[in-house]
Scaffold this active site. Structure first.
Site, mmCIF file in Angstrom:
data_model
loop_
_atom_site.group_PDB
_atom_site.id
_atom_site.type_symbol
_atom_site.label_atom_id
_atom_site.label_comp_id
_atom_site.label_asym_id
_atom_site.label_seq_id
_atom_site.Cartn_x
_atom_site.Cartn_y
_atom_site.Cartn_z
ATOM 1 N N GLU A 82 0.841 -1.205 0.000
ATOM 2 C CA GLU A 82 0.000 0.000 0.000
ATOM 3 C C GLU A 82 0.875 1.253 0.000
ATOM 4 O OE1 GLU A 82 -1.676 2.583 3.494
ATOM 5 O OE2 GLU A 82 -2.239 0.467 3.698
ATOM 6 N N HIS A 83 1.983 1.208 0.756
ATOM 7 C CA HIS A 83 2.898 2.350 0.817
ATOM 8 C C HIS A 83 3.648 2.543 -0.498
ATOM 9 C CE1 HIS A 83 3.423 3.912 5.072
ATOM 10 N NE2 HIS A 83 2.502 2.982 5.222
ATOM 11 N N GLU A 159 6.178 4.452 11.490
ATOM 12 C CA GLU A 159 4.734 4.280 11.661
ATOM 13 C C GLU A 159 4.446 3.226 12.728
ATOM 14 O OE1 GLU A 159 0.784 2.860 9.108
ATOM 15 O OE2 GLU A 159 2.658 3.337 8.057
#
Length: 465
Positions: A82-83, A159
């Site tokens: 996704e990143h 994160e």
């Protein structure tokens, strides 16, 4: 048991709500635009709810794959992908992609959950074609540059550090791991630090090949978007996607009674989650369990609600047992978690807090009242409808339901499903899922006074308590 005054108020409210429901309310639900669904030759589904009166739209791709489709070796790959998908494609550099979105005044975003991955864009209706093209590009043509992958490791590790500071996130990660050990549903979404540091381009490519297939994807549009036009755009931008082998097949996890405690006495607040096994999306018990969860309700001392509707909220407020609590019903394709998340600064009375919580759970199985069920159903229907405020929430519901049910449940249908839940339904599911069932407990913070697992578990049966 509700007080006489509260019962009378509940009956009056139920009568007035019933009068409203019999006239304009159902009619308004029937006026919601119909969801149109088309399946393309390669198995890709296109679903839209069109509202031409709006100037904006949300378009996105909902993928039937998340961290549950991973193994221990590649746990975290869905989130990593996704990143990295936004770091450039064969046609667009990262900066070019960012400038293109910025010039449209749009927003491009993505998120990963345990069973789904979502990429979506919020934009003006005249830019829908550009948005779909960008989504198709990043999902199929990302370069997955090894240098970008290495740079992104540091971002994801930071994160992960931020997630570890959010106690609620930590509690729910531990809750899944404790309830579903040795099953991918118990994995964290970000994955362990070791995997983040070692996932390779080959790992990302393998995950795409196995999971980013047309039959596991739904292209969704909500707002000022034309269904026929979106179908053409989907055919153009996603028509070459391979069909794949069908819906992901998972081994149904065995729920395990468990207890995880991380005692940190210098924390000001105890964070506690209690959960039993819940029902799947498609189970007939899903809606009664939602109503039962609404009956337990929620409470927040900071909100200043002097007259909370749920019995547990009244007890907690009266005796200052917790800062807040929220009941939850987390649902997956073949199982779920039904429970409560509590925050309390009153560390010395956690035994009373656990006692009253489990007692209210047991009351669902033995003596729920008509008034309580009626109020809970109204509150649930209101919360479900209010959650659809905007094109993005509507798109999220369409995508989620298309993957879970294979179709969209209209607001009117959901209203009828909730309305059909009876007191006997609540008692039945409470006896089946809650009464005398194993539970998973996770507690973080100053939790010395929380009763041990066996004592809480014994309270799940009134004959033993």
């Amino acid at each position: 048991m509700l007080s006489a005054a509260l019962r009378l108020t509940a009956k009056r409210n139920v009568r007035s709500l019933a009068t409203a429901s019999s006239s304009s309310y159902p009619g308004a639900l029937l006026n919601v635009p119909k969801t149109q669904v088309t399946r393309l030759p390669n198995g890709l589904t296109v679903a839209t709810e069109s509202n031409p009166a709006l100037a904006t739209a949300t378009v996105g791709v909902w993928i039937d794959s998340g961290s549950r489709a991973e193994t221990k070796a590649n746990n975290g790959v869905a989130h990593f992908l996704e990143h990295i998908s936004f770091k450039g494609t064969k046609q667009r550099t990262q900066s070019g992609l960012e400038i293109e979105i910025e010039n449209m005044g749009g927003h491009l975003n993505a998120y990963t959950s345990r069973e789904q991955t979502v990429y979506y864009a919020k934009l003006f209706s005249q830019d829908v074609a550009k948005g779909v093209n960008i989504l198709g590009d990043i999902l199929q043509n990302s370069t997955l540059d090894p240098g970008a992958i290495d740079r992104e490791r540091a971002v994801i590790l930071r994160e992960a550090e931020e997630v570890d500071k959010q106690v609620e996130e930590v509690v729910f990660d531990h809750l899944h791991a404790a309830a579903f050990p040795e099953n991918a549903l118990g994995y964290t979404i970000l994955g362990p630090k070791e995997n983040i540091q070692t996932l390779s381009q080959a790992d990302l490519q393998a995950y795409i090949k196995n999971n980013y297939t047309a039959d596991r994807m739904v292209v969704v549009g909500a707002g000022n978007v034309d269904h026929a036009e979106l179908c053409k755009l989907a055919e153009t931008n996603f028509g070459k996607l391979p069909q794949g082998s069908g819906k992901a097949k998972f081994v149904r996890p065995a729920f395990t009674g468990s207890d995880v405690r991380i005692r940190v006495d210098d924390m000001p607040t105890a964070h506690i989650a209690l959960a039993v096994e819940g029902a799947s999306w498609t189970s007939a018990d899903h809606w009664p369990l939602l109503v039962a969860s609404a009956m337990i309700g929620s409470y927040d001392r900071a909100a200043g609600n002097a007259h909370p509707s749920s019995k547990l909220a009244q007890i907690v407020a009266k005796h200052n047992l917790a800062n807040s609590f929220t009941s939850f019903n987390t649902t997956y394709s073949d199982t779920g978690l039904w429970g409560i998340y509590i925050q309390s600064n009153n560390r010395d009375n956690l035994d009373d807090l656990a006692h009253f919580t489990v007692r209210e759970w047991m009351r669902l199985a033995t003596a729920p009242s008509e008034g309580e069920v009626a109020i809970a159903k109204q509150q649930l229907k209101t919360s479900l409808l209010l959650a659809l405020d905007g094109t993005t929430p509507v798109a999220e519901e369409i995508g989620r339901q298309m993957l879970a049910y294979g179709r969209r449940l209209s607001p009117f249908e959901i209203d009828r499903l909730v309305d059909a839940v009876t007191v006997e339904d609540v008692k039945r599911v409470a006896n089946e899922f809650i009464y005398d069932r194993d539970l998973a407990i996770v507690a973080v913070g100053p939790v010395e006074c929380l009763p041990d697992y066996n004592r809480i578990r014994s309270a799940m049966n009134l004959l033993r308590y």
